[in-house]
Scaffold this motif. Structure first.
Motif, PDB file in Angstrom:
ATOM      1  N   VAL A  49       4.801  12.830  39.590  1.00 40.97           N
ATOM      2  CA  VAL A  49       3.330  12.859  39.612  1.00 40.97           C
ATOM      3  C   VAL A  49       2.788  12.940  38.181  1.00 40.97           C
ATOM      4  O   VAL A  49       1.868  12.209  37.800  1.00 40.97           O
ATOM      5  N   GLU A  50       3.398  13.815  37.387  1.00 42.07           N
ATOM      6  CA  GLU A  50       2.945  13.979  36.002  1.00 42.07           C
ATOM      7  C   GLU A  50       3.126  12.687  35.197  1.00 42.07           C
ATOM      8  O   GLU A  50       2.236  12.261  34.457  1.00 42.07           O
ATOM      9  N   LYS A  51       4.297  12.044  35.374  1.00 39.77           N
ATOM     10  CA  LYS A  51       4.561  10.773  34.668  1.00 39.77           C
ATOM     11  C   LYS A  51       3.552   9.706  35.072  1.00 39.77           C
ATOM     12  O   LYS A  51       3.048   8.947  34.249  1.00 39.77           O
ATOM     13  N   LEU A  52       3.256   9.648  36.380  1.00 35.04           N
ATOM     14  CA  LEU A  52       2.321   8.633  36.866  1.00 35.04           C
ATOM     15  C   LEU A  52       0.932   8.844  36.261  1.00 35.04           C
ATOM     16  O   LEU A  52       0.309   7.898  35.760  1.00 35.04           O
ATOM     17  N   TYR A  53       0.438  10.078  36.286  1.00 33.34           N
ATOM     18  CA  TYR A  53      -0.887  10.352  35.719  1.00 33.34           C
ATOM     19  C   TYR A  53      -0.930  10.037  34.222  1.00 33.34           C
ATOM     20  O   TYR A  53      -1.929   9.504  33.715  1.00 33.34           O
ATOM     21  N   THR A  54       0.168  10.345  33.514  1.00 36.90           N
ATOM     22  CA  THR A  54       0.233  10.043  32.070  1.00 36.90           C
ATOM     23  C   THR A  54       0.076   8.546  31.831  1.00 36.90           C
ATOM     24  O   THR A  54      -0.715   8.109  30.983  1.00 36.90           O
ATOM     25  N   GLU A  55       0.825   7.747  32.608  1.00 32.39           N
ATOM     26  CA  GLU A  55       0.775   6.294  32.429  1.00 32.39           C
ATOM     27  C   GLU A  55      -0.581   5.712  32.834  1.00 32.39           C
ATOM     28  O   GLU A  55      -1.118   4.815  32.193  1.00 32.39           O
ATOM     29  N   VAL A  56      -1.133   6.246  33.922  1.00 29.25           N
ATOM     30  CA  VAL A  56      -2.426   5.765  34.418  1.00 29.25           C
ATOM     31  C   VAL A  56      -3.521   6.044  33.382  1.00 29.25           C
ATOM     32  O   VAL A  56      -4.365   5.181  33.085  1.00 29.25           O
ATOM     33  N   GLU A 128       6.490   1.727  30.559  1.00 27.50           N
ATOM     34  CA  GLU A 128       6.813   2.632  31.680  1.00 27.50           C
ATOM     35  C   GLU A 128       5.845   2.491  32.863  1.00 27.50           C
ATOM     36  O   GLU A 128       6.144   2.947  33.966  1.00 27.50           O
ATOM     37  N   PHE A 129       4.689   1.907  32.623  1.00 31.63           N
ATOM     38  CA  PHE A 129       3.609   1.896  33.621  1.00 31.63           C
ATOM     39  C   PHE A 129       4.085   1.329  34.962  1.00 31.63           C
ATOM     40  O   PHE A 129       3.920   1.945  36.020  1.00 31.63           O
ATOM     41  N   ASN A 130       4.679   0.146  34.949  1.00 36.89           N
ATOM     42  CA  ASN A 130       5.078  -0.499  36.197  1.00 36.89           C
ATOM     43  C   ASN A 130       6.288   0.183  36.847  1.00 36.89           C
ATOM     44  O   ASN A 130       6.371   0.267  38.071  1.00 36.89           O
ATOM     45  N   THR A 131       7.207   0.711  36.026  1.00 39.26           N
ATOM     46  CA  THR A 131       8.395   1.399  36.560  1.00 39.26           C
ATOM     47  C   THR A 131       7.982   2.649  37.336  1.00 39.26           C
ATOM     48  O   THR A 131       8.431   2.885  38.465  1.00 39.26           O
ATOM     49  N   VAL A 132       7.121   3.451  36.715  1.00 38.34           N
ATOM     50  CA  VAL A 132       6.660   4.700  37.345  1.00 38.34           C
ATOM     51  C   VAL A 132       5.803   4.383  38.578  1.00 38.34           C
ATOM     52  O   VAL A 132       5.916   5.042  39.622  1.00 38.34           O
ATOM     53  N   GLY A 133       4.967   3.345  38.469  1.00 37.24           N
ATOM     54  CA  GLY A 133       4.140   2.943  39.607  1.00 37.24           C
ATOM     55  C   GLY A 133       4.995   2.560  40.811  1.00 37.24           C
ATOM     56  O   GLY A 133       4.701   2.951  41.949  1.00 37.24           O
ATOM     57  N   LYS A 134       6.071   1.814  40.562  1.00 38.77           N
ATOM     58  CA  LYS A 134       6.952   1.387  41.655  1.00 38.77           C
ATOM     59  C   LYS A 134       7.632   2.583  42.315  1.00 38.77           C
ATOM     60  O   LYS A 134       7.729   2.665  43.543  1.00 38.77           O
TER      61      LYS A 134
END
Length: 316
Positions: A49-56, A128-134
């Motif tokens: 969750v933290e990684k996703l919010y960072t990338e977003v 990292e954006f697409n990797t974490v999103g997937k």
């Protein structure tokens, strides 16, 4: 009802039949009463969750001209970037005060569906954006599968009734950025009152005030989740399929008090869609003398297309 019930998915997958049945009854009752639950015990861990919010946040901080490279014409906003104010709620002229991104399905072993769905859009600036999103997409899809299994049992269907309809389904993960409000909004709010199109929606980021749900008395109540909870609601497809036994509840994201206008808000809903061929015909078990059939037969694909036209994302 003036609060959102909380349930724990761990009960359903515990292997204990009593706990499993208790979960089925609790979520079934909540979805018949108000159409929303706050769910603990899902498959997203804190680190993801933290990684996703960072990338977003990194993506929405990119210059507008960079983001607009990823706004793909002709696909009704189904993948990639949708710029500020483009989407409006059904029946509303004013655009919502938001910009967003769409991750779509990662199709496995189905060339027909691969050809049907638009391709996911890769952001070159953020490796990292697409990797974490997937990864987040997969974990939310897995959580949704078990929620639908519980609802199948509640509806007296076979437990895996929904499984084949949602495998490779046209689901969407939508990171949303509500930017700071810089001037008095005339009629616009961050997200105007609406029902969701899909089967169920799983929402990350409902910890702060903003999201409101309309209860049976027509009152707006705050829907605030604990940090470890997802807010999960019934969409119009599932409501239609169950003849409104399960409620697709109208909800909105209101503008914050003036002193918080200078702050951004982020939320990340996952819209669980079935494959386009799924028939949304009203289930026989949801029709009786007191509840005659309310809807014409339609497929999920036809229904989605109708709604995207109503939202202004597809032109007739």
């Amino acid at each position: 009802m003036n609060h959102i019930p909380s349930v724990n998915l761990s009960d359903f997958i515990s292997g204990d039949e009593n706990k499993k049945q208790k979960f089925v009854e609790e979520i079934g009752k909540a979805y018949e009463d108000i159409g929303f639950v706050a769910l603990k015990g899902h498959f997203l861990n804190d680190a993801l969750v933290e990684k996703l919010y960072t990338e977003v946040k990194k993506f929405f901080s990119l210059p507008l001209e960079t983001k607009q490279k990823y706004e793909i014409p002709g696909i009704g906003g189904q993948r990639g970037y949708v710029s500020f104010g483009k989407e409006s709620a059904k029946g509303k002229k004013e655009g919502d005060l938001k910009e967003f991104w769409h991750f779509g399905q990662y199709v496995e072993n189905d060339p027909k569906l691969e050809a049907e769905y638009p391709k996911n859009v890769i952001v070159e600036e953020l490796p990292e954006f697409n990797t974490v999103g997937k990864e987040a997409y997969r974990m939310l899809e897995k959580t949704a599968k078990y929620v639908l299994r519980a609802l199948a049992l509640h509806l007296k269907l076979e437990e895996t009734y929904f499984d084949n309809y949602i495998h490779n389904g046209n689901s969407i993960l939508r990171p949303i950025h509500y930017p700071p409000i810089t001037e008095e909004p005339k009629e616009a709010v961050r997200a105007a009152a609406h029902g969701d199109i899909n089967l169920i929606t799983l929402l990350m980021g409902a910890q702060g005030r903003g999201l409101q749900v309309k209860n049976n008395k027509g009152e707006w109540i705050d829907a605030i989740a604990e940090p470890d909870e997802l807010m999960i609601n019934v969409g119009d497809m599932l409501s239609r399929h169950t003849n409104n036994k399960l409620k697709s509840t109208i909800h909105q994201v209101i503008n914050p008090p003036r002193e918080l206008w200078g702050t951004s808000r982020y939320s990340i809903p996952f819209f669980m869609h079935p494959i386009s061929d799924m028939k949304l015909d009203v289930l026989d078990s949801c029709i009786d003398n007191d509840n005659p059939k309310q809807y014409d037969d339609i497929t999920a694909g036809e229904f989605l297309n109708e709604r995207l036209i109503e939202l202004g994302l597809i032109k007739k």
